[in-house]
Design a protein around this motif. Structure first.
Motif, PDB file in Angstrom:
ATOM      1  N   ASP A 122       4.543   6.488 -46.209  1.00  0.00           N
ATOM      2  CA  ASP A 122       3.977   6.502 -44.869  1.00  0.00           C
ATOM      3  C   ASP A 122       2.449   6.429 -44.957  1.00  0.00           C
ATOM      4  OD1 ASP A 122       6.323   6.702 -43.363  1.00  0.00           O
ATOM      5  OD2 ASP A 122       6.421   8.878 -43.627  1.00  0.00           O
ATOM      6  N   VAL A 123       1.868   5.792 -43.937  1.00  0.00           N
ATOM      7  CA  VAL A 123       0.411   5.729 -43.832  1.00  0.00           C
ATOM      8  C   VAL A 123       0.040   6.424 -42.529  1.00  0.00           C
ATOM      9  CG1 VAL A 123      -1.593   4.206 -43.654  1.00  0.00           C
ATOM     10  CG2 VAL A 123       0.347   3.564 -45.124  1.00  0.00           C
ATOM     11  N   VAL A 124      -0.974   7.269 -42.578  1.00  0.00           N
ATOM     12  CA  VAL A 124      -1.367   8.017 -41.379  1.00  0.00           C
ATOM     13  C   VAL A 124      -2.867   7.870 -41.142  1.00  0.00           C
ATOM     14  CG1 VAL A 124       0.508   9.692 -41.603  1.00  0.00           C
ATOM     15  CG2 VAL A 124      -1.709  10.158 -42.700  1.00  0.00           C
ATOM     16  N   GLU A 125      -3.253   8.092 -39.887  1.00  0.00           N
ATOM     17  CA  GLU A 125      -4.678   8.001 -39.526  1.00  0.00           C
ATOM     18  C   GLU A 125      -4.973   9.043 -38.446  1.00  0.00           C
ATOM     19  OE1 GLU A 125      -6.183   4.013 -38.834  1.00  0.00           O
ATOM     20  OE2 GLU A 125      -7.608   4.770 -37.343  1.00  0.00           O
ATOM     21  N   VAL A 126      -6.190   9.574 -38.479  1.00  0.00           N
ATOM     22  CA  VAL A 126      -6.608  10.540 -37.467  1.00  0.00           C
ATOM     23  C   VAL A 126      -7.152   9.772 -36.259  1.00  0.00           C
ATOM     24  CG1 VAL A 126      -8.050  12.547 -36.986  1.00  0.00           C
ATOM     25  CG2 VAL A 126      -7.270  12.103 -39.340  1.00  0.00           C
ATOM     26  N   ASP A 127      -6.582  10.053 -35.068  1.00  0.00           N
ATOM     27  CA  ASP A 127      -7.023   9.322 -33.868  1.00  0.00           C
ATOM     28  C   ASP A 127      -8.342   9.920 -33.334  1.00  0.00           C
ATOM     29  OD1 ASP A 127      -6.521  11.532 -32.262  1.00  0.00           O
ATOM     30  OD2 ASP A 127      -4.689  10.718 -31.375  1.00  0.00           O
ATOM     31  N   PRO A 128      -8.943   9.290 -32.314  1.00  0.00           N
ATOM     32  CA  PRO A 128     -10.253   9.767 -31.828  1.00  0.00           C
ATOM     33  C   PRO A 128     -10.229  11.204 -31.338  1.00  0.00           C
ATOM     34  CG  PRO A 128      -9.813   7.554 -31.027  1.00  0.00           C
ATOM     35  CD  PRO A 128      -8.558   8.010 -31.681  1.00  0.00           C
ATOM     36  N   ALA A 129      -9.018  11.695 -30.942  1.00  0.00           N
ATOM     37  CA  ALA A 129      -8.930  13.087 -30.470  1.00  0.00           C
ATOM     38  C   ALA A 129      -8.674  14.061 -31.621  1.00  0.00           C
ATOM     39  CB  ALA A 129      -7.810  13.194 -29.437  1.00  0.00           C
ATOM     40  N   GLY A 130      -8.622  13.538 -32.851  1.00  0.00           N
ATOM     41  CA  GLY A 130      -8.424  14.424 -34.000  1.00  0.00           C
ATOM     42  C   GLY A 130      -6.967  14.665 -34.356  1.00  0.00           C
ATOM     43  N   VAL A 131      -6.044  13.881 -33.757  1.00  0.00           N
ATOM     44  CA  VAL A 131      -4.612  14.051 -34.041  1.00  0.00           C
ATOM     45  C   VAL A 131      -4.197  13.074 -35.149  1.00  0.00           C
ATOM     46  CG1 VAL A 131      -2.279  13.880 -33.064  1.00  0.00           C
ATOM     47  CG2 VAL A 131      -4.199  14.713 -31.650  1.00  0.00           C
ATOM     48  N   VAL A 132      -3.499  13.591 -36.163  1.00  0.00           N
ATOM     49  CA  VAL A 132      -2.991  12.719 -37.234  1.00  0.00           C
ATOM     50  C   VAL A 132      -1.772  11.970 -36.710  1.00  0.00           C
ATOM     51  CG1 VAL A 132      -1.988  12.650 -39.552  1.00  0.00           C
ATOM     52  CG2 VAL A 132      -3.800  14.310 -39.021  1.00  0.00           C
ATOM     53  N   ARG A 133      -1.809  10.638 -36.831  1.00  0.00           N
ATOM     54  CA  ARG A 133      -0.710   9.810 -36.304  1.00  0.00           C
ATOM     55  C   ARG A 133      -0.190   8.858 -37.373  1.00  0.00           C
ATOM     56  NH1 ARG A 133       0.091   9.954 -30.885  1.00  0.00           N
ATOM     57  NH2 ARG A 133      -1.475  11.158 -29.733  1.00  0.00           N
ATOM     58  N   GLN A 134       1.094   8.550 -37.256  1.00  0.00           N
ATOM     59  CA  GLN A 134       1.714   7.528 -38.096  1.00  0.00           C
ATOM     60  C   GLN A 134       1.058   6.184 -37.784  1.00  0.00           C
ATOM     61  OE1 GLN A 134       4.562   6.845 -40.521  1.00  0.00           O
ATOM     62  NE2 GLN A 134       6.104   7.339 -39.006  1.00  0.00           N
ATOM     63  N   VAL A 135       0.761   5.384 -38.823  1.00  0.00           N
ATOM     64  CA  VAL A 135       0.243   4.037 -38.586  1.00  0.00           C
ATOM     65  C   VAL A 135       1.422   3.055 -38.583  1.00  0.00           C
ATOM     66  CG1 VAL A 135      -1.323   2.212 -39.374  1.00  0.00           C
ATOM     67  CG2 VAL A 135      -1.938   4.625 -39.713  1.00  0.00           C
ATOM     68  N   LEU A 136       1.493   2.235 -37.537  1.00  0.00           N
ATOM     69  CA  LEU A 136       2.521   1.196 -37.425  1.00  0.00           C
ATOM     70  C   LEU A 136       1.874  -0.148 -37.759  1.00  0.00           C
ATOM     71  CD1 LEU A 136       3.981   2.302 -33.939  1.00  0.00           C
ATOM     72  CD2 LEU A 136       4.549   3.194 -36.226  1.00  0.00           C
ATOM     73  N   VAL A 137       2.671  -1.045 -38.336  1.00  0.00           N
ATOM     74  CA  VAL A 137       2.099  -2.332 -38.741  1.00  0.00           C
ATOM     75  C   VAL A 137       3.047  -3.463 -38.344  1.00  0.00           C
ATOM     76  CG1 VAL A 137       3.074  -2.136 -41.095  1.00  0.00           C
ATOM     77  CG2 VAL A 137       1.077  -3.610 -40.684  1.00  0.00           C
ATOM     78  N   ASP A 138       2.448  -4.559 -37.932  1.00  0.00           N
ATOM     79  CA  ASP A 138       3.205  -5.780 -37.637  1.00  0.00           C
ATOM     80  C   ASP A 138       3.391  -6.518 -38.968  1.00  0.00           C
ATOM     81  OD1 ASP A 138       3.800  -8.500 -37.176  1.00  0.00           O
ATOM     82  OD2 ASP A 138       2.938  -8.402 -35.158  1.00  0.00           O
ATOM     83  N   PRO A 139       4.647  -6.724 -39.406  1.00  0.00           N
ATOM     84  CA  PRO A 139       4.869  -7.318 -40.726  1.00  0.00           C
ATOM     85  C   PRO A 139       4.301  -8.720 -40.874  1.00  0.00           C
ATOM     86  CG  PRO A 139       6.969  -6.645 -39.712  1.00  0.00           C
ATOM     87  CD  PRO A 139       5.898  -6.386 -38.705  1.00  0.00           C
ATOM     88  N   SER A 140       4.209  -9.463 -39.793  1.00  0.00           N
ATOM     89  CA  SER A 140       3.800 -10.858 -39.956  1.00  0.00           C
ATOM     90  C   SER A 140       2.284 -11.028 -39.951  1.00  0.00           C
ATOM     91  CB  SER A 140       4.423 -11.735 -38.869  1.00  0.00           C
ATOM     92  OG  SER A 140       4.008 -11.272 -37.607  1.00  0.00           O
ATOM     93  N   THR A 141       1.574 -10.076 -39.350  1.00  0.00           N
ATOM     94  CA  THR A 141       0.118 -10.241 -39.253  1.00  0.00           C
ATOM     95  C   THR A 141      -0.665  -9.146 -39.976  1.00  0.00           C
ATOM     96  OG1 THR A 141       0.045  -8.897 -37.251  1.00  0.00           O
ATOM     97  CG2 THR A 141       0.333 -11.285 -36.964  1.00  0.00           C
ATOM     98  N   GLY A 142      -0.033  -8.001 -40.179  1.00  0.00           N
ATOM     99  CA  GLY A 142      -0.760  -6.856 -40.741  1.00  0.00           C
ATOM    100  C   GLY A 142      -1.522  -6.082 -39.681  1.00  0.00           C
ATOM    101  N   ASP A 143      -1.424  -6.526 -38.419  1.00  0.00           N
ATOM    102  CA  ASP A 143      -2.104  -5.784 -37.343  1.00  0.00           C
ATOM    103  C   ASP A 143      -1.479  -4.401 -37.211  1.00  0.00           C
ATOM    104  OD1 ASP A 143      -3.629  -7.983 -36.917  1.00  0.00           O
ATOM    105  OD2 ASP A 143      -2.567  -8.656 -35.116  1.00  0.00           O
TER     106      ASP A 143
END
Ligand SMILES: C[S@@+](CC[C@H](N)C(=O)[O-])C[C@H]1O[C@@H](n2cnc3c(N)ncnc32)[C@H](O)[C@@H]1O
Length: 309
Positions: A122-143
């Protein structure tokens, strides 16, 4: 639907190991160079096998079988087994076994060079409010986009995140994978990889892609490798292992980067050229900023102390 953003771990798994995944279709050596592609590395692994009296050597994530083919020359009488999801290489001597899964028990030496960095997590990132969130990715673009809040005790203990924008690859799944592999071994288990420890985690994570010998944009579409550095300290704790740098491990196994004496060129030119080539390979395997910085994660049940680590 297939290209809807999904959690990194499942997209990464599909990209590398799905039916049409990157490692199902292509050999690692076509895209990047590892220690296993350097002849002197096999000599050092053979030395480790001899020192630990290994009757079997299992290579997990054996790629194109390069290490096993070289070990075949150095370790007559030792059983060699490749464990790999990709098909058996045509050039593999028939005495070398090729399996798709680890055996239940290994009596000898288990080696896994650059395997853990390809275990999806899993890849996670801290959002602007300071909450750790799961990172979702589009398989075809990497967005990417951020998903649900994410909590895991592994993050709190091994990779705490505090600032918005900080990211991590959650290593719990790798800890479990290597602990499971090492627990099968009576002898010595060594995972070798690039990685970090708690005091030098990369603040924005370490996801990368490689294709055709160069680093490319991270897109989990199956056309390229997807890798992330290994949290070697947590893997080591889970597997009851010690860690040391590859340059230290190989030095203890007798790898020496010294250049041959120049007079050898006059007395035995062929021996000089051979020695020069070995010293070049040693230099590559021991290099700071290169392969020498890799970590050896060593579990030893022999009581021999293996490398004095
Ligand atoms: C980066 S490559 C390293 C290959 C080789 N060890 C080397 O150093 O050149 C990782 C390899 O691990 C294999 N692999 C990943 N997960 C695996 C699994 N669960 N079982 C067997 N092989 C696996 C991949 O197919 C790939 O060939």
């Amino acid at each position: 639907m297939a290209n809807q953003p999904r959690p990194w771990r499942s997209v990464w798994e599909q990209a590398l190991y799905g039916d049409d995944g990157f490692f199902r279709r292509s050999r690692p050596a076509a895209h990047f160079r590892t220690s296993a592609h350097v002849a002197l590395f096999a000599e050092a692994v053979a030395e480790l096998a001899r020192r630990t009296s290994a009757g079997t050597v299992v290579d997990l994530g054996a790629g194109g079988g390069e290490l096993l083919i070289a070990l075949h020359q150095h370790l007559p009488g030792v059983r060699l087994v490749g464990v790999e999801l990709a098909p058996r290489p045509a050039a593999l001597p028939h005495e070398i076994a090729w399996e798709t899964a680890l055996p239940g028990r290994i009596d000898g030496l288990l080696i896994a060079n650059e395997w853990l960095d390809n275990v999806p997590c899993d890849v996670v990132e801290v959002d602007p409010a300071g909450v750790v969130r799961q990172v979702l990715v589009d398989p075809s673009t990497g967005d990417e986009q951020l998903g649900d809040p994410y909590a895991d005790p592994w993050l709190d203990g091994w990779w705490p995140l505090t600032e918005p924008g900080q990211r991590a690859e959650v290593g719990a799944v790798r800890d479990a994978a290597w602990a499971d592999a090492a627990a099968r071994v009576t002898g010595t288990a060594v995972a070798i990889d690039y990685g970090h420890r708690r005091d030098d985690r990369p603040p924005f994570g370490s996801l990368r892609s490689y294709r055709d010998g160069r680093e490319v944009d991270v897109v989990p579409d199956g056309s390229r490798d997807v890798t992330a550095d290994v949290a070697v300290d947590s893997v080591a704790l889970a597997a009851g292992a010690t860690v040391l740098r590859q340059r230290d491990a190989l030095t203890r196994l007798g790898v020496d980067g010294a250049r041959p004496p120049l007079d050898l060129a006059g007395t035995d030119p062929a021996a000089y050229v051979r020695a020069l080539s070995r010293s070049g390979e040693a230099g590559e395997l021991l290099a700071r900023g290169g392969l020498g910085d890799f970590w050896w994660i060593i579990t030893d049940t022999t009581g021999h102390g293996t490398l004095g680590a």
